[in-house]
Design a protein around this motif. Structure first.
Motif, PDB file in Angstrom:
ATOM      1  N   PHE A 189       1.007  -1.012   0.017  1.00 51.54           N
ATOM      2  CA  PHE A 189       0.045  -0.248  -0.164  1.00 51.54           C
ATOM      3  C   PHE A 189       1.036   1.275   0.035  1.00 51.54           C
ATOM      4  O   PHE A 189       1.913   1.257   0.688  1.00 51.54           O
ATOM      5  CB  PHE A 189      -0.979   0.170   1.085  1.00 51.54           C
ATOM      6  CG  PHE A 189      -2.023  -0.985   1.402  1.00 51.54           C
ATOM      7  CD1 PHE A 189      -3.309  -0.887   0.691  1.00 51.54           C
ATOM      8  CD2 PHE A 189      -1.970  -2.078   2.034  1.00 51.54           C
ATOM      9  CE1 PHE A 189      -4.252  -1.627   0.652  1.00 51.54           C
ATOM     10  CE2 PHE A 189      -2.785  -3.126   2.090  1.00 51.54           C
ATOM     11  CZ  PHE A 189      -3.917  -3.002   1.476  1.00 51.54           C
ATOM     12  N   TYR A 224       3.949  -1.987   9.054  1.00 49.06           N
ATOM     13  CA  TYR A 224       2.849  -1.027   9.093  1.00 49.06           C
ATOM     14  C   TYR A 224       3.939   0.486   8.541  1.00 49.06           C
ATOM     15  O   TYR A 224       4.925   0.596   9.000  1.00 49.06           O
ATOM     16  CB  TYR A 224       2.423  -0.636  10.442  1.00 49.06           C
ATOM     17  CG  TYR A 224       1.360  -1.885  10.899  1.00 49.06           C
ATOM     18  CD1 TYR A 224       0.065  -1.930  10.459  1.00 49.06           C
ATOM     19  CD2 TYR A 224       1.789  -2.811  11.838  1.00 49.06           C
ATOM     20  CE1 TYR A 224      -0.762  -2.839  11.054  1.00 49.06           C
ATOM     21  CE2 TYR A 224       1.189  -3.778  12.245  1.00 49.06           C
ATOM     22  CZ  TYR A 224      -0.214  -3.837  11.784  1.00 49.06           C
ATOM     23  OH  TYR A 224      -1.274  -4.830  12.155  1.00 49.06           O
ATOM     24  N   GLU A 230      -3.100   4.994   2.120  1.00 47.89           N
ATOM     25  CA  GLU A 230      -4.003   4.217   1.529  1.00 47.89           C
ATOM     26  C   GLU A 230      -4.671   3.104   2.808  1.00 47.89           C
ATOM     27  O   GLU A 230      -5.813   2.718   2.907  1.00 47.89           O
ATOM     28  CB  GLU A 230      -3.608   3.270   0.412  1.00 47.89           C
ATOM     29  CG  GLU A 230      -3.210   4.019  -0.804  1.00 47.89           C
ATOM     30  CD  GLU A 230      -3.089   3.103  -1.914  1.00 47.89           C
ATOM     31  OE1 GLU A 230      -3.316   3.798  -3.131  1.00 47.89           O
ATOM     32  OE2 GLU A 230      -2.214   2.178  -1.718  1.00 47.89           O
ATOM     33  N   ASN A 231      -3.661   2.691   3.645  1.00 47.03           N
ATOM     34  CA  ASN A 231      -3.824   1.627   4.669  1.00 47.03           C
ATOM     35  C   ASN A 231      -2.932   1.845   5.796  1.00 47.03           C
ATOM     36  O   ASN A 231      -1.706   2.196   5.490  1.00 47.03           O
ATOM     37  CB  ASN A 231      -3.798   0.380   4.072  1.00 47.03           C
ATOM     38  CG  ASN A 231      -4.462  -0.572   4.782  1.00 47.03           C
ATOM     39  OD1 ASN A 231      -3.961  -1.120   5.844  1.00 47.03           O
ATOM     40  ND2 ASN A 231      -5.543  -1.393   4.431  1.00 47.03           N
ATOM     41  N   ASP A 232      -3.220   1.490   7.026  1.00 51.16           N
ATOM     42  CA  ASP A 232      -2.046   1.516   7.993  1.00 51.16           C
ATOM     43  C   ASP A 232      -0.889   0.252   7.692  1.00 51.16           C
ATOM     44  O   ASP A 232       0.348   0.597   7.943  1.00 51.16           O
ATOM     45  CB  ASP A 232      -2.550   1.152   9.366  1.00 51.16           C
ATOM     46  CG  ASP A 232      -3.380   2.309   9.804  1.00 51.16           C
ATOM     47  OD1 ASP A 232      -3.417   3.424   9.218  1.00 51.16           O
ATOM     48  OD2 ASP A 232      -4.354   1.796  10.831  1.00 51.16           O
TER      49      ASP A 232
END
Length: 224
Positions: free
Chosen positions: A23, A56, A27-29
């Motif tokens: 990602f 992450y 967009e996302n963790d």
């Protein structure tokens, strides 16, 4: 699922293949995620094991992961004992793998390199959500987190200091027995190295000093 993939058990089809997803920030963790399904060697356990690792965003130098027992079949059910959550794997058109994760507990937390700062000391927690992964040619199949270098300075007590002093000793700049304590003798040896090789004599091992020291020490190893 297409008829091509339906002709063969999904677990058999994907077994041994690494699947990955990345990602962009925001967009996302999750930064990146990788998994692989392999046959289990234990006849008394689930027939397959899913090895999953991820990193992450904004949690540098640490990867998280878990191993879950999985069923065979077209819709693979993976789970962790003691209510460690569930995951479901299905193969879709184009060879992509759908991962549906329901509170899958991330049990493993690994600092990737002692030369890097553990700045967050984070708990991986649980993985939830749906993810679409594509097959990749990666034998290790391990997610790589962001890397942030940690400087060494006086007062540090780390295994890295022992390695640092051993390198300085090899160059004749540190004449004591290497130990994990960055003390005044260590700082003086670092300053001597920095002055000899054109770095600012700060006595702090920054990334440039560390890279130069490693390169020079490697060049002294071997030979006839």
């Amino acid at each position: 699922m297409s008829s091509v993939f339906a002709q063969q058990d999904t677990a058999e089809t994907i077994s041994g293949t690494c699947y990955a997803l990345s990602f962009e920030r925001g967009e996302n963790d999750v930064r990146n995620l990788m998994l692989r399904l392999d046959p289990s060697d234990n006849e008394d356990s689930a027939p397959y094991l899913m090895t999953l690792s991820l990193s992450y965003w904004d949690v540098p130098n640490e990867r998280f992961g878990t191993i879950a027992g999985c069923s065979g079949g077209d819709k693979i059910h993976c789970s962790i004992d003691c209510d460690g959550g569930n995951a479901y794997l299905t193969l879709a058109d184009g060879g992509v793998l759908n991962l549906e994760s329901e509170r899958l507990r991330l049990e493993d937390n690994e600092l990737i390199d002692s030369a890097l700062a553990n700045v967050m000391d984070a708990d991986g927690g649980e993985l939830r959500g749906n993810f679409v992964l594509t097959p990749v040619d990666d034998e290790a199949c391990i997610a790589e987190p962001e890397a942030i270098f940690a400087e060494l300075e006086i007062g540090d007590m780390l295994p890295r200091v022992t390695a640092l002093e051993a390198s300085l000793n090899r160059l004749g700049l540190f004449l004591a027995y290497p130990d994990p304590v960055f003390d005044e003798k260590t700082r003086e040896a670092v300053v001597a190295f920095q002055m000899q090789y054109g770095f600012a004599p700060t006595g702090v091992v920054d990334q440039a000093t560390d890279q130069a020291l490693n390169t020079i020490v490697r060049s002294t190893i071997g030979g006839c």
